[in-house]
Design a protein around this motif. Structure first.
Motif, PDB file in Angstrom:
ATOM      1  N   ALA A 276       0.870  -1.174   0.000  1.00  0.00           N
ATOM      2  CA  ALA A 276       0.000   0.000   0.000  1.00  0.00           C
ATOM      3  C   ALA A 276       0.908   1.225   0.000  1.00  0.00           C
ATOM      4  CB  ALA A 276      -0.919   0.000   1.222  1.00  0.00           C
ATOM      5  N   TYR A 277       0.404   2.344  -0.479  1.00  0.00           N
ATOM      6  CA  TYR A 277       1.263   3.489  -0.767  1.00  0.00           C
ATOM      7  C   TYR A 277       0.848   4.699   0.066  1.00  0.00           C
ATOM      8  CZ  TYR A 277       2.565   0.231  -4.265  1.00  0.00           C
ATOM      9  OH  TYR A 277       2.984  -0.926  -4.855  1.00  0.00           O
ATOM     10  N   MET A 319      -6.096  -2.693  -6.360  1.00  0.00           N
ATOM     11  CA  MET A 319      -5.963  -4.125  -6.584  1.00  0.00           C
ATOM     12  C   MET A 319      -5.733  -4.447  -8.061  1.00  0.00           C
ATOM     13  SD  MET A 319      -5.795  -5.635  -3.807  1.00  0.00           S
ATOM     14  CE  MET A 319      -6.063  -5.335  -2.069  1.00  0.00           C
ATOM     15  N   THR A 320      -4.642  -3.866  -8.589  1.00  0.00           N
ATOM     16  CA  THR A 320      -4.149  -4.173  -9.919  1.00  0.00           C
ATOM     17  C   THR A 320      -2.700  -4.641  -9.775  1.00  0.00           C
ATOM     18  OG1 THR A 320      -3.066  -2.104 -10.562  1.00  0.00           O
ATOM     19  CG2 THR A 320      -5.472  -2.140 -10.648  1.00  0.00           C
ATOM     20  N   LYS A 321      -2.184  -5.275 -10.806  1.00  0.00           N
ATOM     21  CA  LYS A 321      -0.808  -5.784 -10.728  1.00  0.00           C
ATOM     22  C   LYS A 321       0.228  -4.680 -10.888  1.00  0.00           C
ATOM     23  CE  LYS A 321      -1.639 -10.592 -11.863  1.00  0.00           C
ATOM     24  NZ  LYS A 321      -1.290 -11.757 -12.699  1.00  0.00           N
ATOM     25  N   GLU A 322      -0.213  -3.472 -11.185  1.00  0.00           N
ATOM     26  CA  GLU A 322       0.713  -2.351 -11.274  1.00  0.00           C
ATOM     27  C   GLU A 322       0.769  -1.555  -9.982  1.00  0.00           C
ATOM     28  OE1 GLU A 322      -0.634  -0.103 -14.659  1.00  0.00           O
ATOM     29  OE2 GLU A 322       0.775  -1.153 -15.973  1.00  0.00           O
ATOM     30  N   GLN A 357      12.840   4.552  -7.529  1.00  0.00           N
ATOM     31  CA  GLN A 357      12.101   4.594  -8.786  1.00  0.00           C
ATOM     32  C   GLN A 357      10.828   3.758  -8.708  1.00  0.00           C
ATOM     33  OE1 GLN A 357      14.356   3.378 -12.218  1.00  0.00           O
ATOM     34  NE2 GLN A 357      12.574   3.323 -13.570  1.00  0.00           N
ATOM     35  N   THR A 358      10.940   2.520  -8.193  1.00  0.00           N
ATOM     36  CA  THR A 358       9.764   1.656  -8.084  1.00  0.00           C
ATOM     37  C   THR A 358       8.742   2.243  -7.134  1.00  0.00           C
ATOM     38  OG1 THR A 358      11.114  -0.297  -8.539  1.00  0.00           O
ATOM     39  CG2 THR A 358       8.964  -0.669  -7.518  1.00  0.00           C
ATOM     40  N   ARG A 359       9.225   2.741  -6.004  1.00  0.00           N
ATOM     41  CA  ARG A 359       8.326   3.331  -5.005  1.00  0.00           C
ATOM     42  C   ARG A 359       7.536   4.486  -5.602  1.00  0.00           C
ATOM     43  NH1 ARG A 359      11.476   6.607  -0.789  1.00  0.00           N
ATOM     44  NH2 ARG A 359      10.986   8.300  -2.214  1.00  0.00           N
ATOM     45  N   VAL A 360       8.229   5.388  -6.292  1.00  0.00           N
ATOM     46  CA  VAL A 360       7.559   6.570  -6.854  1.00  0.00           C
ATOM     47  C   VAL A 360       6.616   6.167  -7.978  1.00  0.00           C
ATOM     48  CG1 VAL A 360       7.929   8.727  -8.105  1.00  0.00           C
ATOM     49  CG2 VAL A 360       9.400   8.141  -6.158  1.00  0.00           C
ATOM     50  N   GLU A 361       7.067   5.262  -8.860  1.00  0.00           N
ATOM     51  CA  GLU A 361       6.220   4.868  -9.996  1.00  0.00           C
ATOM     52  C   GLU A 361       4.923   4.227  -9.526  1.00  0.00           C
ATOM     53  OE1 GLU A 361       8.592   2.280 -12.377  1.00  0.00           O
ATOM     54  OE2 GLU A 361       9.655   3.920 -13.405  1.00  0.00           O
ATOM     55  N   ARG A 362       5.005   3.318  -8.576  1.00  0.00           N
ATOM     56  CA  ARG A 362       3.792   2.645  -8.108  1.00  0.00           C
ATOM     57  C   ARG A 362       2.907   3.590  -7.303  1.00  0.00           C
ATOM     58  NH1 ARG A 362       2.742  -3.116  -8.135  1.00  0.00           N
ATOM     59  NH2 ARG A 362       4.151  -4.069  -9.632  1.00  0.00           N
ATOM     60  N   SER A 363       3.512   4.498  -6.551  1.00  0.00           N
ATOM     61  CA  SER A 363       2.715   5.481  -5.808  1.00  0.00           C
ATOM     62  C   SER A 363       1.933   6.374  -6.767  1.00  0.00           C
ATOM     63  CB  SER A 363       3.624   6.332  -4.915  1.00  0.00           C
ATOM     64  OG  SER A 363       4.243   5.551  -3.914  1.00  0.00           O
ATOM     65  N   MET A 381       0.472  13.697  -3.751  1.00  0.00           N
ATOM     66  CA  MET A 381       1.870  13.400  -4.010  1.00  0.00           C
ATOM     67  C   MET A 381       2.303  12.150  -3.243  1.00  0.00           C
ATOM     68  SD  MET A 381       2.836  15.904  -6.014  1.00  0.00           S
ATOM     69  CE  MET A 381       4.622  15.878  -5.939  1.00  0.00           C
ATOM     70  N   GLU A 382       3.256  11.430  -3.821  1.00  0.00           N
ATOM     71  CA  GLU A 382       3.906  10.318  -3.114  1.00  0.00           C
ATOM     72  C   GLU A 382       4.540  10.864  -1.835  1.00  0.00           C
ATOM     73  OE1 GLU A 382       7.651   8.482  -1.976  1.00  0.00           O
ATOM     74  OE2 GLU A 382       7.523  10.235  -3.279  1.00  0.00           O
ATOM     75  N   HIS A 383       4.462  10.072  -0.746  1.00  0.00           N
ATOM     76  CA  HIS A 383       4.876  10.609   0.565  1.00  0.00           C
ATOM     77  C   HIS A 383       5.706   9.600   1.351  1.00  0.00           C
ATOM     78  CE1 HIS A 383       4.661  13.723   3.577  1.00  0.00           C
ATOM     79  NE2 HIS A 383       4.125  12.923   4.481  1.00  0.00           N
ATOM     80  N   GLY A 384       6.613   8.904   0.653  1.00  0.00           N
ATOM     81  CA  GLY A 384       7.562   8.078   1.385  1.00  0.00           C
ATOM     82  C   GLY A 384       7.374   6.586   1.200  1.00  0.00           C
ATOM     83  N   LEU A 385       7.958   5.845   2.123  1.00  0.00           N
ATOM     84  CA  LEU A 385       8.058   4.389   2.053  1.00  0.00           C
ATOM     85  C   LEU A 385       6.686   3.727   2.003  1.00  0.00           C
ATOM     86  CD1 LEU A 385      10.119   2.007   2.299  1.00  0.00           C
ATOM     87  CD2 LEU A 385       9.706   2.080   4.768  1.00  0.00           C
TER      88      LEU A 385
END
Length: 484
Positions: A276-277, A319-322, A357-363, A381-385
Motif C-alpha cells: 500500500a502506498y 488491486m491491480t498488478k501495477e 524509482q519503483t516506489r515513486v512509480e507505483r505510488s 503526491m507520493e509521501h515516502g516508504l
C-alpha cells in the motif's frame, strides 16, 4: 497484575515471531501468568504487512462467506477490547462504480445479517458495543442525499455519517457510481499503536522475556522438550544460545513455513506479497472516511481503497498488478518445503527495501487509479516508504480471510492469521488445547484477563507509536489518533 498460575507446574513457552500474531500471543500468555519468551528477528514488534482497518464484518470482501464475515466481526470486537487505544473511529464507505459490474443491492442482505449478529453480541454483553450502536452499524445513501450533503460545510469534529460523507459527496464522481452507497462502521486500526500497546505491556511484564534482534536457527525435540538454537548480535558479535521450552508457537507470518521445516511439521499454505502506498493530498482540508471502490481483482478496474490519516496523509491500495498486486506475488509451497518461495525481486523488497524509482512509480499509479473515482485526488503526491509485506494463507483457498491456528505433534502450534484481528482467537484456542491456564478463566472478561493491556494510557500509546513510525521511516501521522 497477572493471573495466579502455579509456578511449579507452569510451563515455559516460546513464541517465534513478533508480528501482530506473536505479540498478541505473548501478551495473552504473560497476562495469564504463563512464562513466555517472544523471539523476534527485528528490533521492535509488529512491523510486518500493512494493517489499516478492522474487518468488523468483512465488507471489503464480497467473495467470502457470511460465516467468515461473522468470525471477523467477533474477532474484531475482541481485538478492540484487548487493544482499546488502537482504533481510528471513522466509518468506511462501500462504493460500487459502473466499472465494477456488481450491484450494491446485493450487499444489503449480508449487512443485515452481520448487524443482527452484532446486536445479539451487544445484548449479551454491552462491552461488545465497540462499533457504536448496532442500529447504526450501517446506513445507505442515494444520489439525492449526497447532492444535499454536497452543499454543506463539514464540522470541525465530524460525528455522524452525514458529517463524514460531506467530503466524499463534494469530491467523488457521483455520475460514475451505482446507488446506494453504504456507510459502515468498519473502523481504522493503527498498526503502530498495536505495536506500541504490545511493547508497553511486554517490556514491563515479569512473565515475558522479549528477545528482539534474535533469530531461530535450529530446533529439535529432545527429552519431552523443544531445544531451540537462537542467534543474536550483541555488541557487534554473533552469539548462539540454547534454550529449552515445553511448548513452541510458530507465529512467523509469511515465513511460518520456514519454522515448519525446522520442526519437521509439514503444512500446505500460500503466501501473497502486497503493498500500500503513502501519499499526501496537500489541497485537502477535510476529514475523510475510508472509501472502498469495488472492482474485479487483478484487472485495470481493480478495487481502489482510500484510507485516511491525520494532516491529509492517505494510504492507497489499488488491486491491480501495477499497484498493490504483483506478478507472481501469490505462491504456494512445494512438496519439499512448507515455505512458499516468493520471486527474488519481491523477497528483496522485504529484506532490502524498495528502489526509489519503483516506489515513486507505483505510488503515482495508485494516485492515478484513485483519481478515476475522486478526480481532485490527482493533485496528491507520493509521501515516502510504502507499507508492504507478505501474508500467509493456510491451505489452498486464496479467498480465505478468517483463519487462526493449527496444531502439530509434540507441543507445536502455528498461528496462521490472515487478518490481524484473528490473533487473540488463535492464542485462546492454543491455551485451551494445551491447558495452559485454569478452566475457570473462561468465565472472565477480556478486561479481567488482560488488566495491563486494557488499562494503558492512551497518550503513552500514541507517543510510543509515533516514535516507532518515525524509526521505521514512516510519517508520524500514520500513528496518530484519527476520528472521533
Amino acid at each position: 497484575m497477572t493471573q495466579d498460575i502455579d509456578p511449579v507446574s507452569n510451563p515455559k513457552v516460546a513464541v517465534i515471531g513478533g508480528g501482530v500474531a506473536g505479540a498478541t500471543a505473548a501478551l495473552h500468555l504473560a497476562e495469564l501468568g504463563v512464562n513466555v519468551d517472544l523471539i523476534e528477528k527485528k528490533p521492535s514488534l509488529v512491523s510486518g504487512p500493512p494493517i489499516c482497518h478492522l474487518h468488523a464484518g468483512g465488507n471489503l470482501y464480497r467473495e467470502i462467506s457470511v460465516e467468515q464475515c461473522v468470525d471477523l466481526l467477533k474477532q474484531s470486537i475482541d481485538s478492540v477490547r484487548l487493544y482499546p487505544h488502537t482504533v481510528n473511529r471513522r466509518p468506511t464507505l462501500i462504493v460500487v462504480p459502473f466499472s465494477d459490474g456488481g450491484d450494491p443491492q446485493q450487499l444489503l442482505p449480508r449487512l443485515e445479517q452481520i448487524r443482527a449478529v452484532y446486536k445479539q453480541l451487544v445484548d449479551e454483553d454491552p462491552s461488545n458495543a465497540v462499533l457504536g450502536n448496532p442500529e447504526d452499524y450501517f446506513t445507505l445513501y442515494y444520489r439525492e442525499q449526497l447532492e444535499q450533503l454536497k452543499q454543506l460545510k463539514q464540522p470541525e469534529h465530524p460525528s455522524s455519517y452525514d458529517d463524514w460523507l460531506i467530503p466524499f459527496a463534494q469530491h467523488a464522481d457521483l455520475d460514475n457510481i451505482k446507488y446506494p452507497v453504504v456507510g459502515v462502521n468498519e473502523y481504522g486500526w493503527s498498526v503502530f499503536r498495536i505495536a506500541a500497546s504490545a511493547m508497553l505491556v511486554l517490556e514491563q511484564s515479569a512473565h515475558c522475556e522479549l528477545k528482539t534482534d534474535t533469530r531461530l536457527v535450529d530446533m529439535h525435540w529432545h527429552n519431552q522438550q523443544w531445544q531451540l538454537s537462537l542467534e543474536s548480535i550483541r555488541d557487534g558479535f554473533k552469539q548462539i544460545e540454547q534454550q529449552s521450552y515445553d511448548y513452541v508457537i510458530n507465529a512467523c507470518g509469511f515465513e511460518t513455513g520456514e519454522i515448519d521445516d525446522l520442526a519437521q511439521a509439514p503444512r500446505q499454505r500460500m503466501v501473497e506479497f502486497k503493498a500500500a502506498y503513502v501519499t499526501k493530498w496537500q489541497q485537502n482540508n477535510q476529514l475523510w472516511p475510508e472509501v472502498i471502490f469495488h472492482g474485479p481483482r487483478g484487472t485495470e478496474n481493480g478495487m481502489a481503497q482510500l484510507t485516511p490519516y491525520a494532516n491529509s496523509v492517505f494510504q492507497l491500495h489499488g488491486m491491480t498488478k501495477e499497484i498493490t498486486l504483483f506478478d507472481d506475488g501469490l505462491v504456494s509451497n512445494c512438496e519439499r518445503s512448507s515455505q512458499p518461495k516468493l520471486p527474488l525481486r519481491l523477497n528483496n523488497k522485504i529484506e532490502q527495501g524498495w528502489s526509489e524509482q519503483t516506489r515513486v512509480e507505483r505510488s503515482i499509479k495508485a494516485i492515478q487509479h484513485m483519481s478515476r473515482f475522486v478526480p481532485s485526488y490527482a493533485s496528491a503526491m507520493e509521501h515516502g516508504l510504502p507499507l508492504f509485506g507478505a501474508q500467509q494463507i493456510p491451505g489452498d483457498d486464496e479467498t480465505l480471510r478468517a483463519a487462526d491456528v493449527s496444531f502439530s505433534q509434540k507441543h507445536y502450534a502455528r498461528i496462521e492469521v490472515v487478518k490481524g484481528s484473528s490473533a487473540l482467537e488463535a492464542i485462546r484456542k492454543i491455551v485451551a488445547c494445551w491447558q495452559l491456564a485454569p478452566a475457570s478463566q473462561t468465565a472472565l472478561t477480556i478486561e479481567e484477563l488482560h488488566p495491563n493491556a486494557t488499562t494503558l494510557n492512551a497518550d503513552a500509546v500514541e507517543e510510543k507509536a509515533k516514535q516507532l513510525a518515525i524509526s521505521r521511516g514512516y510519517p508520524q501521522e500514520l500513528a496518530e489518533v484519527y476520528g472521533q
